[in-house]
Design a protein around this motif. Structure first.
Motif, PDB file in Angstrom:
ATOM      1  N   UNK A 159     -26.042 -12.855 -10.372  1.00 18.21           N
ATOM      2  CA  UNK A 159     -24.898 -13.057 -10.602  1.00 18.21           C
ATOM      3  C   UNK A 159     -24.576 -13.323  -9.603  1.00 18.21           C
ATOM      4  N   UNK A 160     -24.755 -12.953  -7.972  1.00 21.03           N
ATOM      5  CA  UNK A 160     -24.383 -12.977  -6.832  1.00 21.03           C
ATOM      6  C   UNK A 160     -25.124 -14.398  -6.606  1.00 21.03           C
ATOM      7  N   UNK A 161     -26.188 -14.433  -6.733  1.00 21.01           N
ATOM      8  CA  UNK A 161     -26.747 -16.380  -6.361  1.00 21.01           C
ATOM      9  C   UNK A 161     -25.962 -16.953  -7.468  1.00 21.01           C
ATOM     10  N   UNK A 162     -25.760 -16.999  -8.900  1.00 22.19           N
ATOM     11  CA  UNK A 162     -25.274 -17.885  -9.536  1.00 22.19           C
ATOM     12  C   UNK A 162     -23.394 -17.665  -8.778  1.00 22.19           C
ATOM     13  N   UNK A 163     -22.783 -17.339  -8.835  1.00 21.54           N
ATOM     14  CA  UNK A 163     -21.534 -16.962  -7.933  1.00 21.54           C
ATOM     15  C   UNK A 163     -21.850 -17.627  -6.618  1.00 21.54           C
ATOM     16  N   UNK A 164     -22.780 -17.666  -5.523  1.00 24.57           N
ATOM     17  CA  UNK A 164     -22.378 -18.175  -4.206  1.00 24.57           C
ATOM     18  C   UNK A 164     -23.201 -19.882  -4.834  1.00 24.57           C
ATOM     19  N   UNK A 165     -23.820 -19.888  -5.429  1.00 25.78           N
ATOM     20  CA  UNK A 165     -24.208 -21.486  -6.011  1.00 25.78           C
ATOM     21  C   UNK A 165     -23.050 -22.006  -7.000  1.00 25.78           C
ATOM     22  N   UNK A 166     -22.599 -21.448  -7.290  1.00 28.02           N
ATOM     23  CA  UNK A 166     -20.760 -22.392  -7.800  1.00 28.02           C
ATOM     24  C   UNK A 166     -19.860 -22.074  -6.660  1.00 28.02           C
ATOM     25  N   UNK A 167     -19.970 -21.278  -5.522  1.00 22.58           N
ATOM     26  CA  UNK A 167     -18.289 -21.262  -4.726  1.00 22.58           C
ATOM     27  C   UNK A 167     -19.621 -22.672  -3.509  1.00 22.58           C
ATOM     28  N   UNK A 168     -20.799 -22.793  -3.575  1.00 25.74           N
ATOM     29  CA  UNK A 168     -20.897 -24.288  -2.804  1.00 25.74           C
ATOM     30  C   UNK A 168     -20.784 -25.930  -3.343  1.00 25.74           C
ATOM     31  N   UNK A 169     -20.856 -25.446  -5.350  1.00 25.34           N
ATOM     32  CA  UNK A 169     -20.096 -26.561  -5.825  1.00 25.34           C
ATOM     33  C   UNK A 169     -18.892 -26.964  -5.770  1.00 25.34           C
ATOM     34  N   UNK A 170     -17.776 -25.685  -6.002  1.00 27.27           N
ATOM     35  CA  UNK A 170     -16.504 -26.087  -5.914  1.00 27.27           C
ATOM     36  C   UNK A 170     -16.391 -26.420  -3.670  1.00 27.27           C
ATOM     37  N   UNK A 171     -16.897 -26.262  -3.027  1.00 30.41           N
ATOM     38  CA  UNK A 171     -16.943 -26.869  -1.566  1.00 30.41           C
ATOM     39  C   UNK A 171     -17.238 -28.040  -1.677  1.00 30.41           C
TER      40      UNK A 171
END
Length: 352
Positions: free
Chosen positions: A203-215
């Protein structure tokens, strides 16, 4: 179940007599297309009533075309029970939508009723699905209790919401543990030891990658704006063209990781499971299936369903420690008593 199982290592460090048995899936898209098209037409003509019979025909076909270690699977459910479950589900959700049209208060009251009944319905549906499935002539089963069902399907999800999502990985792990540890094959129980930290890692990996996508999307948008090309009509799609494929990859990574995490920590007696699903395999499957469905105006759906089932089974195997015959021989002697005792559990299906 031995207490020294320790995740996937227990599957990899097997005894000398251990062997890996893969699933054989012989269904074809052309065969299933004939079943699917008849099911679809009869469901439309009967205003949905035939959908219960359609589910039985579909499951019987898929079960009959699935084999493991030389043994076959069977599906035993009766359409009447499935129809009953779908009527109850339709009344509940239809009643909620209808009540919402009259007033918000009535809608919320109906929603509370749905939430109050849903854990019990899910529990009975799990019992129905497993009891009506068999392998080598021996049925599966699901135990647990209504109290445990309410804890896992009502209280824990509410805690997940109240925690603003921070408890979602914990809730997910507990629900899977409830499902797997209360399942059995004959009288042999399944076991599940996937750690909570494994779910948090995904889950944290997914959230981290989503934040990267938003950035990344914000950076691309900024570049488009300062370059002046944002005035062009096509420029607005640039961030989406870059970020959307990345988000799809994130979804496929999460799906594969969770599938592997769950099944690599599931056991049946002394036997284990191995799952080798990959992001690349899932991406190829979903993208090609989606494109084919679009270009054939939906006619590829049965082929896509068969391809998806085959991929999942190809990625899953049973690590046999000793002999499966020891289980089946011991359980077959008791199957009559089990069947009689569990018959009342096979009368409801929520059609999940």
């Amino acid at each position: 179940m031995s207490s020294n199982h320790s995740g996937s290592a227990a599957v990899e460090q097997v005894e000398p007599q251990s062997r890996e048995e893969g699933f054989a899936f012989t269904a074809t898209g052309s065969e299933y297309f004939r079943i699917w098209i008849v099911n679809l037409l009869l469901t439309i003509v009967t205003l949905g009533i035939y959908s219960a019979w359609a589910k039985v025909r579909t499951n019987q076909y898929f079960y009959a075309n699935t084999r493991l270690a030389g043994g076959g699977f069977e599906y035993h459910a009766k359409p009447g029970a499935i129809l009953k479950g779908r009527i109850v589900a339709a009344l509940l959700f239809g009643g909620y939508n209808l009540a919402l049209q009259f007033s918000l208060t009535a809608g919320m009251a109906m929603l509370a009723l749905v939430m109050a009944v849903m854990p019990w319905l899910v529990w009975k549906s799990l019992q129905f699905a497993l009891y009506n499935s068999s392998y080598r002539g021996i049925r599966f089963g699901f135990g647990g209790s209504a109290k445990a069902a309410y804890f896992h399907y009502l209280l824990l999800p509410l805690l997940g919401v109240l925690s603003l999502g921070l408890l979602y990985p914990f809730v997910h792990q507990r629900i899977k543990r409830f499902q797997h540890t209360n399942s059995r094959y004959g009288n042999v129980p399944f076991a599940f030891d996937a750690p909570v930290r494994g779910f948090y890692k995904v889950y944290f990996g997914v959230v981290g990658m989503m934040l990267l996508a938003m950035i990344g999307s914000a950076i691309i948008t900024f570049i488009v704006v300062i370059s002046g090309v944002h005035k062009e009509s096509w420029a607005v799609w640039v961030p989406f063209a870059v970020v959307y494929p990345f988000m799809l990859c994130v979804m496929f990574v999460a799906m594969a990781a969770l599938q592997n995490l769950i099944w690599n920590h599931t056991y049946l007696g002394q036997h284990g499971f191995r799952s080798t699903m990959t992001m690349k395999g899932l991406a190829s499957l979903y993208i090609t299936n989606t494109l084919a469905i679009i270009f054939t105006l939906g006619m590829f759906i049965p082929f896509a369903v068969v391809r998806a089932a085959k991929y999942r089974l190809d990625c899953t195997s049973l690590v046999v420690n000793g002999s499966l015959d020891d289980i089946t021989a011991g359980q077959r002697a008791e199957i009559g008593a089990i069947g009689e005792g569990a018959a009342d559990l096979g009368g409801f299906d929520l059609a999940l």
